[in-house]
Design an enzyme around this catalytic site. Structure first.
Site, PDB file in Angstrom:
ATOM      1  N   SER A 170       0.838  -1.207   0.000  1.00 46.17           N
ATOM      2  CA  SER A 170       0.000   0.000   0.000  1.00 46.17           C
ATOM      3  C   SER A 170       0.870   1.254   0.000  1.00 46.17           C
ATOM      4  CB  SER A 170      -0.938   0.019   1.226  1.00 46.17           C
ATOM      5  OG  SER A 170      -0.221   0.263   2.411  1.00 46.17           O
ATOM      6  N   SER A 191      11.679   9.576   7.658  1.00 43.81           N
ATOM      7  CA  SER A 191      10.565  10.530   7.814  1.00 43.81           C
ATOM      8  C   SER A 191      11.178  11.848   8.253  1.00 43.81           C
ATOM      9  CB  SER A 191       9.617  10.013   8.898  1.00 43.81           C
ATOM     10  OG  SER A 191       8.763  11.034   9.335  1.00 43.81           O
ATOM     11  N   TYR A 223       7.906   6.427  17.189  1.00 42.78           N
ATOM     12  CA  TYR A 223       8.105   6.465  15.729  1.00 42.78           C
ATOM     13  C   TYR A 223       9.299   7.366  15.406  1.00 42.78           C
ATOM     14  CZ  TYR A 223       6.685   7.402  10.817  1.00 42.78           C
ATOM     15  OH  TYR A 223       6.634   7.543   9.448  1.00 42.78           O
ATOM     16  N   LYS A 232      12.860   6.368  13.640  1.00 46.58           N
ATOM     17  CA  LYS A 232      13.314   7.022  12.401  1.00 46.58           C
ATOM     18  C   LYS A 232      14.660   7.725  12.628  1.00 46.58           C
ATOM     19  CE  LYS A 232       9.769   5.932   9.680  1.00 46.58           C
ATOM     20  NZ  LYS A 232       9.910   5.023   8.556  1.00 46.58           N
ATOM     21  N   THR A 239      -1.457   8.831   2.376  1.00 47.91           N
ATOM     22  CA  THR A 239      -1.585   7.364   2.413  1.00 47.91           C
ATOM     23  C   THR A 239      -2.435   7.004   3.633  1.00 47.91           C
ATOM     24  OG1 THR A 239       0.263   6.912   3.901  1.00 47.91           O
ATOM     25  CG2 THR A 239       0.813   7.162   1.569  1.00 47.91           C
TER      26      THR A 239
HETATM   27  N1  NAP Z   1       2.588   8.686   4.659  1.00 48.72           N
HETATM   28  C1  NAP Z   1       3.355   9.521   5.316  1.00 48.72           C
HETATM   29  O1  NAP Z   1       2.923  10.647   5.653  1.00 48.72           O
HETATM   30  C2  NAP Z   1       4.760   9.160   5.659  1.00 48.72           C
HETATM   31  C3  NAP Z   1       5.614  10.198   6.068  1.00 48.72           C
HETATM   32  C4  NAP Z   1       6.919   9.884   6.388  1.00 48.72           C
HETATM   33  C5  NAP Z   1       7.377   8.597   6.293  1.00 48.72           C
HETATM   34  N2  NAP Z   1       6.534   7.606   5.906  1.00 48.72           N
HETATM   35  C6  NAP Z   1       7.051   6.245   5.852  1.00 48.72           C
HETATM   36  O2  NAP Z   1       6.778   5.687   4.584  1.00 48.72           O
HETATM   37  C7  NAP Z   1       6.731   4.267   4.709  1.00 48.72           C
HETATM   38  C8  NAP Z   1       5.464   3.755   4.015  1.00 48.72           C
HETATM   39  O3  NAP Z   1       4.322   4.243   4.708  1.00 48.72           O
HETATM   40  P1  NAP Z   1       2.952   4.595   3.977  1.00 48.72           P
HETATM   41  O4  NAP Z   1       2.676   6.016   4.228  1.00 48.72           O
HETATM   42  O5  NAP Z   1       2.952   4.092   2.613  1.00 48.72           O
HETATM   43  O6  NAP Z   1       1.948   3.785   4.925  1.00 48.72           O
HETATM   44  P2  NAP Z   1       1.047   2.488   4.666  1.00 48.72           P
HETATM   45  O7  NAP Z   1       0.144   2.727   3.518  1.00 48.72           O
HETATM   46  O8  NAP Z   1       0.460   2.172   5.986  1.00 48.72           O
HETATM   47  O9  NAP Z   1       2.096   1.375   4.226  1.00 48.72           O
HETATM   48  C9  NAP Z   1       2.894   0.692   5.148  1.00 48.72           C
HETATM   49  C10 NAP Z   1       3.449  -0.539   4.477  1.00 48.72           C
HETATM   50  O10 NAP Z   1       4.307  -1.210   5.414  1.00 48.72           O
HETATM   51  C11 NAP Z   1       3.960  -2.582   5.426  1.00 48.72           C
HETATM   52  N3  NAP Z   1       4.248  -3.202   6.719  1.00 48.72           N
HETATM   53  C12 NAP Z   1       3.870  -2.775   7.946  1.00 48.72           C
HETATM   54  N4  NAP Z   1       4.288  -3.638   8.881  1.00 48.72           N
HETATM   55  C13 NAP Z   1       4.940  -4.626   8.230  1.00 48.72           C
HETATM   56  C14 NAP Z   1       5.579  -5.825   8.641  1.00 48.72           C
HETATM   57  N5  NAP Z   1       5.634  -6.185   9.943  1.00 48.72           N
HETATM   58  N6  NAP Z   1       6.130  -6.626   7.699  1.00 48.72           N
HETATM   59  C15 NAP Z   1       6.070  -6.278   6.388  1.00 48.72           C
HETATM   60  N7  NAP Z   1       5.489  -5.162   5.938  1.00 48.72           N
HETATM   61  C16 NAP Z   1       4.917  -4.354   6.850  1.00 48.72           C
HETATM   62  C17 NAP Z   1       2.463  -2.601   5.106  1.00 48.72           C
HETATM   63  O11 NAP Z   1       2.073  -3.850   4.548  1.00 48.72           O
HETATM   64  P3  NAP Z   1       1.276  -5.044   5.283  1.00 48.72           P
HETATM   65  O12 NAP Z   1       0.322  -4.416   6.244  1.00 48.72           O
HETATM   66  O13 NAP Z   1       0.642  -5.761   4.142  1.00 48.72           O
HETATM   67  O14 NAP Z   1       2.331  -5.856   5.937  1.00 48.72           O
HETATM   68  C18 NAP Z   1       2.368  -1.524   4.062  1.00 48.72           C
HETATM   69  O15 NAP Z   1       2.667  -2.044   2.804  1.00 48.72           O
HETATM   70  C19 NAP Z   1       6.784   3.969   6.195  1.00 48.72           C
HETATM   71  O16 NAP Z   1       8.096   3.621   6.560  1.00 48.72           O
HETATM   72  C20 NAP Z   1       6.413   5.288   6.842  1.00 48.72           C
HETATM   73  O17 NAP Z   1       6.974   5.437   8.120  1.00 48.72           O
HETATM   74  C21 NAP Z   1       5.228   7.861   5.577  1.00 48.72           C
END
Ligand code: NAP
Length: 265
Positions: A15, A142, A155, A159, A190
């Site tokens: 996702s 992040s 978190y 990070k 997201t």
């Molecule tokens: N969106 C933001 O605002 C933002 C900002 C800064 C940084 N980030 C970082 O970007 C990255 C992606 O986040 P996102 O925003 O795309 O959120 P998301 O849509 O919640 O995606 C998170 C992904 O991580 C996977 N995941 C979680 N726990 C896992 C585990 N134990 N084993 C394998 N996969 C796992 C989930 O897949 P499953 O549930 O299928 O395992 C999912 O594919 C993260 O590291 C997040 O900290 C996001």
């Protein structure tokens, strides 16, 4: 660096940012290996990519917090492809709880999924990558890897830890042709807030306004792909968050005034 022909392993590809990255990198001619826990979602994405071109997308289901699962995933990856050029450590879970209400077990879980998983997958892959002549490690950190933000204590700690580990690794392995790109997004559109952990470890389950108003995920993926191509060391995504970083440097009192009051949701 050219993306065409590269073999790229993406964790958290079911996702959000990981999924958008997989689509962009595939379109740019890479072979992508999709990893996460949700097999159904990974297979749906694979089917979409297979419709465009067969044979350039693989699914390797893995809970990256489990060492045994990582070892098995590593074996499967080695059977599927003859090398991995780029690993994108993207899997992560955010937090929506204050320090006073967060259980220690939740902190441990946040560190497992956001920090130790990236270390474990990278360490599992590195010897093979080096034996093939090198490669590139991308880490989705992040902006909270650069400064603390309310309701993100565990978190942000995880990070921050990523920067300590991977910057050290870059310095140690640059002469073995291992590059590192640290990506620091602010808020991206997201479901990350929906999937966040609360103080007792339950899912928060809500789309925050800040999240919904964030950078579109496709734009975030485009910036990350450009950063990989240009072999950037560190990249920040999101105007407001980048602005705050500058404020922190040039006017710390103003930075602390803003960050103490900024809405965490
Ligand atoms: N969106 C933001 O605002 C933002 C900002 C800064 C940084 N980030 C970082 O970007 C990255 C992606 O986040 P996102 O925003 O795309 O959120 P998301 O849509 O919640 O995606 C998170 C992904 O991580 C996977 N995941 C979680 N726990 C896992 C585990 N134990 N084993 C394998 N996969 C796992 C989930 O897949 P499953 O549930 O299928 O395992 C999912 O594919 C993260 O590291 C997040 O900290 C996001």
């Amino acid at each position: 660096m050219k993306i065409q022909g590269k073999i790229i392993w993406i964790t958290g590809a079911s996702s959000g940012i990981g999924e958008a990255l997989a689509v962009d990198l595939f379109k740019a001619g890479a072979t992508v290996i999709l990893t996460a826990r949700n097999e159904k979602k990974l297979n749906e994405l694979k089917a979409k990519l297979d419709d465009v071109e067969q044979g350039r997308c693989h699914v390797v289901v893995c809970d990256v917090t489990q060492q045994k699962a990582i070892d098995q995933a590593m074996e499967k990856v080695k059977q599927l492809v003859d090398r991995v050029d780029i690993l994108i450590n993207n899997a992560g879970v955010s937090q929506r709880s204050y320090v006073l209400e967060t259980e220690i077990a939740v902190y441990r879980e946040l560190l497992e999924v956001n920090f130790f998983s990236a270390v474990a997958v990278t360490k599992g892959l590195l010897p093979w990558m080096i034996s093939k002549g090198g490669g590139h490690i991308v880490v989705i950190s992040s902006i909270t890897g650069k400064y603390g933000f309310r309701m993100r204590s565990g978190y942000a700690a995880a990070k921050h830890a990523l920067h300590g580990f991977f910057e050290t690794m870059r310095a140690e392995l640059h002469d073995q042709n291992i590059g590192v790109t640290m990506i620091c997004p602010g808020r991206v559109q997201t479901d990350v807030s929906v999937h966040s952990l609360t103080g007792d470890g339950r899912q928060y389950g809500k789309m925050d306004k800040g999240q919904a108003d964030g950078v579109p995920v496709e734009r975030c993926a485009r910036i990350i792909v450009r950063a990989i191509k240009c072999n950037r060391k560190e990249v920040f995504i999101g105007f407001g968050e980048r602005f705050l970083l500058v404020v922190k440097r040039v006017c710390p009192p103003l930075f602390y005034w803003i960050v103490n009051r900024a809405s965490p949701t």
